[in-house]
Enzyme design. Structure first.
Site, PDB file in Angstrom:
ATOM      1  N   CYS A 148      -1.659-102.575 -88.603  1.00  0.00           N
ATOM      2  CA  CYS A 148      -2.948-102.730 -87.924  1.00  0.00           C
ATOM      3  C   CYS A 148      -4.060-101.886 -88.530  1.00  0.00           C
ATOM      4  O   CYS A 148      -5.223-102.298 -88.549  1.00  0.00           O
ATOM      5  CB  CYS A 148      -2.811-102.453 -86.433  1.00  0.00           C
ATOM      6  SG  CYS A 148      -2.297-100.771 -86.008  1.00  0.00           S
ATOM      7  N   HIS A 175      -2.591 -98.435 -81.957  1.00  0.00           N
ATOM      8  CA  HIS A 175      -3.126 -99.727 -82.386  1.00  0.00           C
ATOM      9  C   HIS A 175      -4.627 -99.582 -82.594  1.00  0.00           C
ATOM     10  O   HIS A 175      -5.269 -98.738 -81.956  1.00  0.00           O
ATOM     11  CB  HIS A 175      -2.846-100.829 -81.355  1.00  0.00           C
ATOM     12  CG  HIS A 175      -3.200-102.198 -81.861  1.00  0.00           C
ATOM     13  ND1 HIS A 175      -2.701-102.718 -83.035  1.00  0.00           N
ATOM     14  CD2 HIS A 175      -4.044-103.153 -81.378  1.00  0.00           C
ATOM     15  CE1 HIS A 175      -3.185-103.935 -83.228  1.00  0.00           C
ATOM     16  NE2 HIS A 175      -4.015-104.215 -82.246  1.00  0.00           N
ATOM     17  N   ASP A 198      -9.430-109.018 -82.741  1.00  0.00           N
ATOM     18  CA  ASP A 198      -8.225-108.416 -83.319  1.00  0.00           C
ATOM     19  C   ASP A 198      -7.698-109.342 -84.404  1.00  0.00           C
ATOM     20  O   ASP A 198      -7.125-110.397 -84.123  1.00  0.00           O
ATOM     21  CB  ASP A 198      -7.170-108.204 -82.228  1.00  0.00           C
ATOM     22  CG  ASP A 198      -6.001-107.362 -82.718  1.00  0.00           C
ATOM     23  OD1 ASP A 198      -5.688-107.420 -83.917  1.00  0.00           O
ATOM     24  OD2 ASP A 198      -5.388-106.656 -81.895  1.00  0.00           O
TER      25      ASP A 198
END
Length: 385
Positions: A148, A175, A198
């Site tokens: 991520c 995250h 995202d």
């Protein structure tokens, strides 16, 4: 007051250093030459064609938003790759195990700002493999791989290269993701707002994904760009502020007084970087964040599933598979035959693909991928039968 009346604790000093370090790491993404290199890689004409096709189906949506959605889809499905395990260049397989970490030492690792390098070992030929966790935009555009952190940084660069105002969202339960500033409607005088995005999940405007979908305990969400530092935690939670403050104090040792002071100090340091100091979204965003419990009622949390990026084993180890997998595991004993499976599975809304959350039942390790509305089967035998 503008000054804090006490000395920060060691935990608070470390927290401040982490946030400040991320702010510094993002500054080079503003480099015009780097953005030009990035833009030369992005298939802008293809994205425009796709957005035009999407516009025919959704004529009321602003075209700049449709272009962004195509950029998000392209990045997830055609450009960047998720890193689960290191591939052995000798055996050409990913049968490897993580054995440690070290600092970047090679010229490539140093120029790519890989402060951490994962050390992997091939289980077949015992060949050592290095996986540098790059932080420099040029290295990310070349490697096109990571987890991520790499995804959010490289997508941030892509957004800037395409002319979008964007943020990197720093979150402290492992995250990170982005936000982008877009018009709400296609009218010339449309108000604009910051949207959750995202790239790991191809998720857009689903800010409660992590808390309600994955089951994460949100504590801090800090929006960082070259011209502001802002606390956007309220966009990503349905917890009341007192509960969030208590979680920050008990879990991280960060007091409300220190956190508020830190955000204000860091924001003052960078806000002069925007031309004219104009941040036209300040008032409207403050209203949204101050009234987040009301704003968040707009989202259908029942439709939010668990994480889809990364291997199932990895996601389960992080407890991020969400309610779908948990429900599957809890009810698996009720399934004794394929006939039972068919009885428990209904697809009421065929036009929409696979129905709503309430219409589906899961068995084994399969799960529902919300990004492309499909049931994903794993390699586990009970998914294939």
């Amino acid at each position: 007051g503008k000054t804090m009346q006490r000395v920060p604790t060691p935990q608070e000093r470390q927290f401040s250093a982490n946030v400040s370090g991320q702010i510094s790491a993002l500054q080079h993404f503003e480099d015009v030459e780097l953005q030009a290199i990035c833009l030369s890689i992005i298939p802008e004409d293809t994205l425009k064609e796709r957005a035009e096709q999407r516009s025919m189906q959704k004529p009321d949506e602003p075209f700049t938003k449709l272009m962004f959605l195509e950029l998000l889809y392209w990045f997830k499905n055609e450009f960047f790759k998720w890193f689960d395990r290191a591939e052995c260049k000798i055996c050409k397989v990913t049968d490897s195990q993580l054995v440690g970490t070290t600092h970047g030492t090679t010229p490539e690792e140093i120029s790519g700002r890989a402060s951490r390098v994962e050390l992997w070992l091939c289980n077949r030929c015992r060949n050592p493999i290095r996986f540098p966790r790059f932080n420099h935009g040029s290295a990310l555009l070349t490697s096109r791989s990571g987890r991520c952190g790499e995804w959010a940084q490289c997508f941030y660069l892509c957004c800037l290269a395409m002319g979008y105002k964007a943020r990197y969202i720093m979150e402290f339960s492992d995250h990170v993701w982005n936000e982008v500033y877009l018009p709400i409607t296609n009218q010339p005088d449309s108000p604009w707002k910051w949207y959750h995005a995202d790239s790991c999940e191809n998720a857009f405007d689903k800010p409660l994904t992590y808390e309600s979908g994955w089951g994460k305990k949100i504590s801090f969400c800090i929006g960082i760009s070259n011209y502001e530092v802002i606390d956007v935690t309220n966009r990503y939670t349905n917890l009341k502020e007192d509960a969030i403050s208590q979680r920050r104090l008990s879990g991280f040792g960060i007091s409300k007084e220190f956190y508020t002071h830190l955000i204000r100090v860091l924001d003052n340091k960078v806000k002069g970087n925007i031309e004219g100091g104009n941040r036209e979204w300040v008032d409207s965003e403050k209203k949204e964040l101050d009234n987040y419990l009301e704003y968040n009622k707009r989202y259908d949390v029942a439709s939010l599933g668990g994480r889809t990026s990364g291997s199932l084993e990895w996601r389960q180890s992080r407890s991020e598979t969400g309610a779908l997998i948990s429900s599957s595991q809890n009810n698996k004993k009720q399934i004794k035959s394929y006939t039972d499976w068919m009885k428990l599975t209904t697809y009421k809304n065929l036009k929409d693909g696979l129905g709503t959350e309430e219409d589906r039942f899961y068995v084994g390790s399969c799960y529902f991928d919300t990004s492309n509305r499909s049931v994903i089967l794993t390699e586990k035998r009970n998914d294939q039968t």
